[in-house]
Enzyme design. Structure first.
Site, mmCIF file in Angstrom:
data_model
loop_
_atom_site.group_PDB
_atom_site.id
_atom_site.type_symbol
_atom_site.label_atom_id
_atom_site.label_comp_id
_atom_site.label_asym_id
_atom_site.label_seq_id
_atom_site.Cartn_x
_atom_site.Cartn_y
_atom_site.Cartn_z
ATOM 1 C CD GLN A 49 -1.031 9.468 -12.988
ATOM 2 O OE1 GLN A 49 -0.373 9.441 -14.008
ATOM 3 N NE2 GLN A 49 -0.650 10.103 -11.881
ATOM 4 N NE ARG A 51 2.650 3.672 -12.034
ATOM 5 C CZ ARG A 51 3.487 3.545 -11.019
ATOM 6 N NH1 ARG A 51 3.791 4.611 -10.291
ATOM 7 N NH2 ARG A 51 4.036 2.380 -10.725
ATOM 8 N N GLY A 70 7.927 6.421 7.496
ATOM 9 C CA GLY A 70 7.093 7.520 7.027
ATOM 10 C C GLY A 70 7.329 7.806 5.553
ATOM 11 C CG LEU A 72 11.669 8.385 3.517
ATOM 12 C CD1 LEU A 72 12.855 7.538 3.096
ATOM 13 C CD2 LEU A 72 11.877 8.949 4.918
ATOM 14 C CD GLU A 90 -3.260 7.271 -8.559
ATOM 15 O OE1 GLU A 90 -4.106 6.365 -8.526
ATOM 16 O OE2 GLU A 90 -3.149 8.081 -9.507
ATOM 17 N NE ARG A 91 5.449 1.920 -6.392
ATOM 18 C CZ ARG A 91 6.535 1.964 -5.648
ATOM 19 N NH1 ARG A 91 7.056 3.149 -5.328
ATOM 20 N NH2 ARG A 91 7.133 0.868 -5.222
ATOM 21 C CD GLU A 123 5.878 11.159 -11.090
ATOM 22 O OE1 GLU A 123 6.360 10.533 -10.147
ATOM 23 O OE2 GLU A 123 4.826 10.827 -11.663
ATOM 24 C CG ASN A 124 3.255 8.571 -14.390
ATOM 25 O OD1 ASN A 124 3.521 8.289 -13.233
ATOM 26 N ND2 ASN A 124 2.068 9.004 -14.765
ATOM 27 N NE ARG A 127 6.484 4.693 -12.282
ATOM 28 C CZ ARG A 127 5.547 4.526 -13.214
ATOM 29 N NH1 ARG A 127 4.939 5.552 -13.764
ATOM 30 N NH2 ARG A 127 5.204 3.320 -13.596
#
Length: 598
Positions: A49, A51, A70, A72, A90-91, A123-124, A127
Site C-alpha cells: 500500500q 499510503r 458503524g 458507512l 485501510e483507514r 484512491e489515496n 484524498r
C-alpha cells in the site's frame, strides 16, 4: 454449401452464446459488488500500500464515529488464500479495530497485481490530507504509465500541480524529511528539486543540521538564472550546438510547469548557462572586430584593478582590441519615451495627485525630445557606433561613442590621480594609501551587502503578520523612514525643521540615538511594519550610513537577534581574515620604506 436452416441454427447458437457471456459477466459484476460482512480477523493490510502515514488523532475521531454509527462506506478487498487483502479503506479498517468491531462491511473484487497498486494510488491521491512527498512519489509511479495531462484528469487536479509534484519526487531524502515535518514549504522543496541529487546533497551539507529556509533560498538564487535577462538569444539553437535552445531545454523551469510563475524562464543548469554566457561574450568580441565597433566595458578607472575587471580587460587586449573604459569616452544611449505608467513607478513613494503626475510626464517628454535630437545627430557630432556591456553579466546594448581627447594621447605627461593609477606604478607610501582607501571602500560595499542580506531575510519571515505592539525602536525607525523618504525639502523646512535637532556635530548613528532619546511613543499597525520592510535602501546605503537603515537594523535586533548575529558573524570572520592579510602586506611595505630611508 450451407443451407438456410443450418445457417439459422448457427446464428441462433452464436446469439445464445453471446447472451450467455453477457449474462455471465453481469452476474459476476453484480456478485463482485455485493457487500459482505467479513470477520475483521480475516482482513489484512496490503504491505505494498503506497499510503504510509495515518494521523492518530484522526483515527480516534473516526473510531468514535464507527462506534456510534458503524462503517458507512464498505472497504474494498481482494481474495488471498483464506484471507482478504485491503485494496481501499485501510483507514476505516484501522478505526474499526480501534472500535473493537468483530466484522466490517466489504466489497470483494478481483484485480491484477498491477491494477491493485494503481487503484490504491489513485484512491489515496484523491484524498484531501495526502502527505506531499507520498503524493509526489505516487504521482511519479503513475507517470511511468501515463502522461501528466492524463494523470491530472484522473485525479481532478491541474496539470501544473502534477508537474510540480513530479518535480518534488526528485528531492533527496534529507530534504523530504523537512517537507514531511512541515519545516520546508512545498514551493521551496520544488525549488531545491530543480537541481541534480549531487547538488542537493551539497546544499544540504552546506546548510547544516538545522533547517534554514533563508539560506536555501539564497542558494537557489545563486544557482539559478533569469533567462529573460540573459546576454544571449535563448532561442538560438547553434550558440552551443550540443545543448540547443534554452526555450526547449528541460533545465528551463518554464518547461517543468509554472515553478517560478506563469511562463517564467529560469535556467537551473549553472554550468550550461555560464558556458553560453562566455560564448556570447566571444561572439560579441568578434562582432565588434568585424564591424569595427568600439566595445566598451562598464568599468570605471577606479575599479579597473578589480580581479574580475582585470580579466575582462586582458581578454579584450588578447583579442587585439584597444580598451577604453567608461571614463575614457562620451556615450549617448537611445532615450526611452516616458509613459504615465513609468512616471507613476518613478514617483510611487510620493503622494502625487493625477495633475502632478501629468505635469511630471510633460516635463519628462520635453527632456525625451531633447535627448532624441542629440541621439539622432550623434554621428554628425563625431560619435560612432559602439557596444557597451556589463563585465559580469555580459548584457550589452548599442550606443554612440566618442573618445575623449585626453584619452587619445598615450604619451601624455599628465599625472593621473592616485586612485586611478595601478599599484605597480606607485611608491610604497602611495601603495599604503591606496590599500587603506580600498579597504574603506570594501567595508562600505560589505556593509551594503550585509544590510541587504539582513533585510531580505526578515522579509521572508512572518514579521509583517506579528500582532504585538510596535517597539520604541520600530516606531523610531518608521518615523525616520517617513522623514527621509516621504518628506520633501519644503516639507522638512516648514514642518520638521526641529525634528532631528542640531546634528552638525553628530554622526549618523549618533543622530538616530539622539532622536530615539527624545522620541514620543505612539502606536502604529501592520501597515507600518509593512512599510518598514519596503523602504530600506540597498546598494550604497546600509546599516551604518543611512538613517532609515540604521534605525531598521536596530529595530530588527529585538525580533531576529540570533539570525542577524549569524549574518554579522559570517561577515566579521571574512573581514578579520582580510584585515590580517592587509596588516601583513602593509607591514612588508613599511619595512621597504624603512630600508629605503636607511
Amino acid at each position: 454449401m450451407t443451407t438456410k436452416s443450418s445457417t439459422t441454427r448457427k446464428n441462433g447458437k452464436a446469439k445464445t452464446t453471446v447472451k450467455n457471456e453477457v449474462k455471465k459477466k453481469l452476474t459476476q459484476k453484480a456478485t463482485g459488488l455485493q457487500v459482505q460482512e467479513l470477520s475483521i480477523e480475516r482482513i489484512i493490510p496490503d504491505q505494498m500500500q503506497p499510503r504510509k502515514s495515518f494521523k492518530e488523532e484522526s483515527l480516534k475521531q473516526l473510531s468514535q464515529s464507527i462506534e456510534e454509527h458503524g462503517v458507512l462506506q464498505p472497504i474494498t478487498v481482494r481474495k488471498s488464500g483464506k484471507d482478504y487483502v485491503i485494496v481501499m479503506g485501510e483507514r476505516r479498517f484501522r478505526a474499526s479495530k480501534l472500535a473493537q468491531k468483530k466484522t466490517i462491511p466489504c466489497i470483494v473484487r478481483v484485480f491484477d497485481n498491477n491494477d491493485v497498486l494503481e487503484v490504491q494510488i489513485i484512491e489515496n491521491l484523491q484524498r484531501q490530507d495526502v502527505e506531499p512527498t507520498e503524493e509526489a512519489e505516487a504521482i511519479a509511479f503513475l507517470s511511468e504509465k501515463y502522461a501528466s495531462i492524463e494523470i491530472s484528469k484522473r485525479l481532478g487536479r491541474t496539470e501544473n500541480f502534477v508537474r510540480q509534484r513530479l518535480k518534488l519526487a526528485g528531492l533527496i531524502e534529507g530534504f523530504k524529511t523537512f517537507v514531511r515535518n512541515g519545516e520546508m514549504t512545498i514551493s521551496l522543496g520544488v525549488g531545491v528539486a530543480l537541481f541534480e541529487p549531487e547538488e542537493q546533497q551539497m546544499m544540504l551539507e552546506t546548510m547544516g543540521e538545522d533547517f534554514n529556509a533563508h539560506q536555501i533560498n539564497q542558494m537557489i538564487k545563486n544557482q539559478t538564472y533569469d533567462l529573460e535577462k540573459a546576454p544571449f538569444n535563448v532561442t538560438d539553437e547553434k550558440l552551443i550546438t550540443k545543448v540547443g535552445a534554452c526555450t526547449k531545454c528541460p533545465f528551463n523551469a518554464a518547461n517543468q510547469g509554472n515553478l517560478f510563475g506563469y511562463g517564467k524562464m529560469v535556467c537551473t543548469k549553472s554550468a550550461c548557462y555560464e558556458t553560453k554566457k562566455s560564448k556570447s561574450f566571444l561572439n560579441l568580441i568578434e562582432i565588434s572586430k568585424k564591424e569595427n565597433m568600439l566595445l566598451i566595458p562598464e568599468i570605471r578607472k577606479y575599479w579597473a584593478d578589480d580581479d574580475n575587471n582585470q580579466l575582462i580587460i586582458s581578454q579584450l587586449e588578447k583579442n587585439g582590441l584597444k580598451v577604453y573604459l567608461v571614463d575614457d569616452v562620451e556615450i549617448i544611449e537611445k532615450p526611452v519615451e516616458p509613459t504615465i505608467e513609468s512616471i507613476k513607478t518613478e514617483y510611487q513613494h510620493y503622494d502625487y495627485s493625477e495633475d502632478e503626475l501629468k505635469t511630471e510626464l510633460e516635463e519628462a517628454i520635453e527632456n525625451y525630445k531633447e535627448e532624441l535630437v542629440t541621439y539622432n545627430s550623434a554621428k554628425e557630432n563625431g560619435f560612432f557606433d559602439g557596444i557597451m556591456f556589463h563585465p559580469k553579466t555580459y548584457v550589452h546594448k548599442a550606443i554612440f561613442v566618442k573618445i575623449k581627447e585626453d584619452s587619445k594621447t598615450e604619451n601624455s605627461t599628465y599625472s593621473e590621480p592616485l586612485a586611478n593609477r595601478k599599484m605597480a606604478d606607485c611608491t610604497p607610501e602611495e601603495q599604503i594609501v591606496k590599500i587603506n582607501e580600498r579597504e574603506v571602500r570594501k567595508k562600505h560595499i560589505e556593509n551594503n551587502k550585509q544590510f541587504e542580506e539582513m533585510a531580505q531575510m526578515i522579509r521572508q519571515t512572518d514579521y509583517i503578520e506579528k500582532k504585538k505592539t510596535l517597539t520604541r525602536d520600530e516606531m523610531v525607525a518608521f518615523s525616520l523612514t517617513l522623514f527621509e523618504n516621504n518628506v520633501d525639502y519644503v516639507g522638512r523646512q516648514k514642518y520638521f525643521s526641529k525634528l532631528l535637532g542640531n546634528t552638525s556635530k553628530m554622526t549618523d548613528v549618533e543622530t538616530v540615538e539622539n532622536f530615539k532619546k527624545n522620541f514620543k511613543k505612539e502606536i502604529f499597525y501592520k501597515l507600518i511594519r509593512y512599510i518598514l520592510t519596503k523602504q530600506v535602501h540597498f546598494g550604497e546605503s546600509n546599516h551604518v550610513n543611512n538613517l532609515t537603515n540604521i534605525s531598521f537594523y536596530n529595530a530588527m535586533q529585538g525580533c531576529f537577534k540570533i539570525k542577524i548575529a549569524n549574518i554579522e558573524k559570517e561577515y566579521a570572520e571574512e573581514r578579520n581574515k582580510r584585515e590580517a592579510r592587509l596588516k601583513e602586506r602593509i607591514g612588508n611595505l613599511e619595512n621597504k620604506i624603512q630600508e629605503l630611508n636607511d
